[in-house]
Write an enzyme that holds these catalytic residues in place. Sequence first.
Site, mmCIF file in Angstrom:
data_model
loop_
_atom_site.group_PDB
_atom_site.id
_atom_site.type_symbol
_atom_site.label_atom_id
_atom_site.label_comp_id
_atom_site.label_asym_id
_atom_site.label_seq_id
_atom_site.Cartn_x
_atom_site.Cartn_y
_atom_site.Cartn_z
ATOM 1 N N ALA A 67 0.707 -1.388 0.062
ATOM 2 C CA ALA A 67 0.113 0.068 0.100
ATOM 3 C C ALA A 67 0.947 1.219 -0.002
ATOM 4 C CB ALA A 67 -0.924 0.058 1.242
ATOM 5 N N GLY A 113 0.385 -5.024 0.800
ATOM 6 C CA GLY A 113 -0.826 -4.981 0.020
ATOM 7 C C GLY A 113 -0.511 -5.669 -1.519
ATOM 8 N N GLU A 116 -0.704 -9.153 -0.942
ATOM 9 C CA GLU A 116 -2.220 -9.439 -0.420
ATOM 10 C C GLU A 116 -3.036 -9.623 -1.673
ATOM 11 O OE1 GLU A 116 -2.157 -6.534 2.455
ATOM 12 O OE2 GLU A 116 -3.007 -7.723 3.954
ATOM 13 N N GLU A 136 4.196 -5.405 7.296
ATOM 14 C CA GLU A 136 3.741 -4.524 7.908
ATOM 15 C C GLU A 136 3.968 -4.230 9.569
ATOM 16 O OE1 GLU A 136 2.465 -6.379 5.729
ATOM 17 O OE2 GLU A 136 0.813 -5.450 4.493
HETATM 18 N N1 DAK Z 1 4.529 3.221 -0.593
HETATM 19 C C1 DAK Z 1 4.998 4.421 -1.359
HETATM 20 N N2 DAK Z 1 6.212 4.657 -1.738
HETATM 21 C C2 DAK Z 1 6.961 3.379 -1.767
HETATM 22 C C3 DAK Z 1 6.705 2.510 -1.284
HETATM 23 C C4 DAK Z 1 5.295 2.043 -0.800
HETATM 24 N N3 DAK Z 1 5.010 1.238 -0.223
HETATM 25 N N4 DAK Z 1 7.536 1.411 -1.688
HETATM 26 C C5 DAK Z 1 8.684 2.039 -2.233
HETATM 27 N N5 DAK Z 1 8.150 3.448 -2.528
HETATM 28 C C6 DAK Z 1 8.885 4.428 -3.281
HETATM 29 C C7 DAK Z 1 10.135 4.896 -2.331
HETATM 30 O O1 DAK Z 1 9.550 5.782 -1.433
HETATM 31 C C8 DAK Z 1 11.010 5.611 -3.174
HETATM 32 O O2 DAK Z 1 10.195 6.730 -3.750
HETATM 33 P P1 DAK Z 1 11.364 8.119 -3.853
HETATM 34 O O3 DAK Z 1 12.249 8.188 -2.642
HETATM 35 O O4 DAK Z 1 12.259 7.837 -5.013
HETATM 36 O O5 DAK Z 1 10.214 9.109 -4.025
HETATM 37 C C9 DAK Z 1 10.754 4.543 -4.680
HETATM 38 O O6 DAK Z 1 9.544 4.035 -4.421
HETATM 39 C C10 DAK Z 1 11.902 3.607 -4.725
HETATM 40 O O7 DAK Z 1 11.976 2.929 -3.737
HETATM 41 P P2 DAK Z 1 13.448 2.654 -2.783
HETATM 42 O O8 DAK Z 1 14.306 4.002 -3.201
HETATM 43 O O9 DAK Z 1 13.003 2.267 -1.366
HETATM 44 O O10 DAK Z 1 13.766 1.483 -3.545
HETATM 45 P P3 DAK Z 1 14.856 0.319 -2.946
HETATM 46 O O11 DAK Z 1 15.297 -0.569 -4.053
HETATM 47 O O12 DAK Z 1 15.977 0.932 -2.163
HETATM 48 O O13 DAK Z 1 14.162 -0.631 -1.988
HETATM 49 C C11 DAK Z 1 11.932 -1.798 -1.119
HETATM 50 C C12 DAK Z 1 12.912 -1.349 -2.106
HETATM 51 C C13 DAK Z 1 10.874 -2.612 -1.951
HETATM 52 C C14 DAK Z 1 12.798 -2.778 -0.370
HETATM 53 C C15 DAK Z 1 11.555 -0.538 -0.511
HETATM 54 O O14 DAK Z 1 11.048 0.393 -1.458
HETATM 55 C C16 DAK Z 1 10.653 -0.856 0.727
HETATM 56 O O15 DAK Z 1 10.851 -1.292 1.632
HETATM 57 N N6 DAK Z 1 9.463 -0.524 0.323
HETATM 58 C C17 DAK Z 1 8.278 -0.396 1.149
HETATM 59 C C18 DAK Z 1 7.879 -1.923 1.500
HETATM 60 C C19 DAK Z 1 6.885 -1.517 2.332
HETATM 61 O O16 DAK Z 1 6.917 -1.643 3.703
HETATM 62 N N7 DAK Z 1 5.436 -1.739 1.967
HETATM 63 C C20 DAK Z 1 4.403 -1.289 2.673
HETATM 64 C C21 DAK Z 1 3.732 -2.730 3.505
HETATM 65 S S1 DAK Z 1 2.490 -2.425 4.561
HETATM 66 C C22 DAK Z 1 -4.269 0.050 4.512
HETATM 67 C C23 DAK Z 1 -4.600 -1.446 4.249
HETATM 68 C C24 DAK Z 1 -3.604 -2.203 3.834
HETATM 69 C C25 DAK Z 1 -2.282 -1.456 4.097
HETATM 70 C C26 DAK Z 1 -1.993 -0.357 4.223
HETATM 71 C C27 DAK Z 1 -3.250 0.670 4.436
HETATM 72 N N8 DAK Z 1 -5.569 0.966 4.420
HETATM 73 C C28 DAK Z 1 -6.813 0.444 4.398
HETATM 74 C C29 DAK Z 1 -5.216 2.369 4.805
HETATM 75 C C30 DAK Z 1 -1.121 -2.485 3.863
HETATM 76 C C31 DAK Z 1 0.119 -1.927 4.029
HETATM 77 C C32 DAK Z 1 0.981 -2.422 3.548
HETATM 78 O O17 DAK Z 1 1.179 -2.769 2.332
#
Ligand code: DAK
Length: 259
Positions: A67, A113, A116, A136
């Site tokens: 997400a 997400g 998911e 998460e």
């Molecule tokens: N959201 C927003 N931006 C993201 C992102 C994400 N999930 N994942 C990556 N990006 C963005 C980064 O911020 C970066 O943007 P800039 O800084 O260039 O503007 C760009 O994508 C490239 O990412 P990285 O520079 O970090 O790339 P790396 O190769 O260094 O790392 C990575 C890749 C996939 C390991 C890293 O980007 C990472 O850890 N990303 C986040 C993974 C994560 O934690 N995902 C979220 C899981 S929680 C909800 C319901 C469900 C959910 C949420 C809300 N509601 C009902 C409200 C579920 C939540 C989730 O999915």
Amino acid sequence: MKNYNNILTETQDALGIITINRPKQLNALNKETIAELHEAFDDFNKDDNIRVIIVTGSGEKAFVAGADIKEFMNFNAEQGRELAANGQELLFDFVENLDTPVIAAINGFALGGGLELALASHIRIASDNAKIGLPEVSLGVIPGYGGTQRLAQIIGKGRAMEMILSATMIDANTALNYGLVSEVVSQPELLDAAKRKAGQLLKNSPKAQSFAIKAINAAYTRKGFEMEKDLFGQAFATEDFKEGTTAFVERRKPEFTGK
Ligand code: DAK
């Protein structure tokens, strides 16, 4: 074909192909993308000429990296619960219960997400660079789009517990070994592999397939999904959630206090 801001759609004979197209954000799911995906899945599902839907991500790096953290980090508990419920209804439960089979072609990171969405799909195949996880709890929240339920259904409670509590990623071959994906191929071959898989489905009765999807899904109760939504909403009210998401944006390690 309709024009969308965040996804691309195309048809190839009996296949409907949806590509999530926010490569700069690693295809992270914001609200608009979820709404567009709902519409595209719905349109393909209603089209009798489309017999299999393939969903994938654009670029070589990510299927969907979760997400959109920058969007959801400012929601409060009530918005969190509500949005989890809406998201589940619009996309994740919706995909799981479609009549038309959905194949997720996981072409890179499938996190949060993103995983998911793949779990809600009926079949998953991956490229060998895929990295898969539910991170998460490292952000101070729990999977909110059915991940606590579907991951355990697919790979078993023990492995799901380990993946979710450790917030670690597994590689494509481990995912194959866990039964989380059914095939691993190189990235250039992925779409062809998805189409081959679709070809196996096309030989069979669409009506019987839609009945089979309903029958298989009926085995699982909804109670856990409701519990997930409540706990997801509660997690939004914690200091750990603020710290986890802020640390991500500030590119530092979070310091959780358990509050
Ligand atoms: N959201 C927003 N931006 C993201 C992102 C994400 N999930 N994942 C990556 N990006 C963005 C980064 O911020 C970066 O943007 P800039 O800084 O260039 O503007 C760009 O994508 C490239 O990412 P990285 O520079 O970090 O790339 P790396 O190769 O260094 O790392 C990575 C890749 C996939 C390991 C890293 O980007 C990472 O850890 N990303 C986040 C993974 C994560 O934690 N995902 C979220 C899981 S929680 C909800 C319901 C469900 C959910 C949420 C809300 N509601 C009902 C409200 C579920 C939540 C989730 O999915």
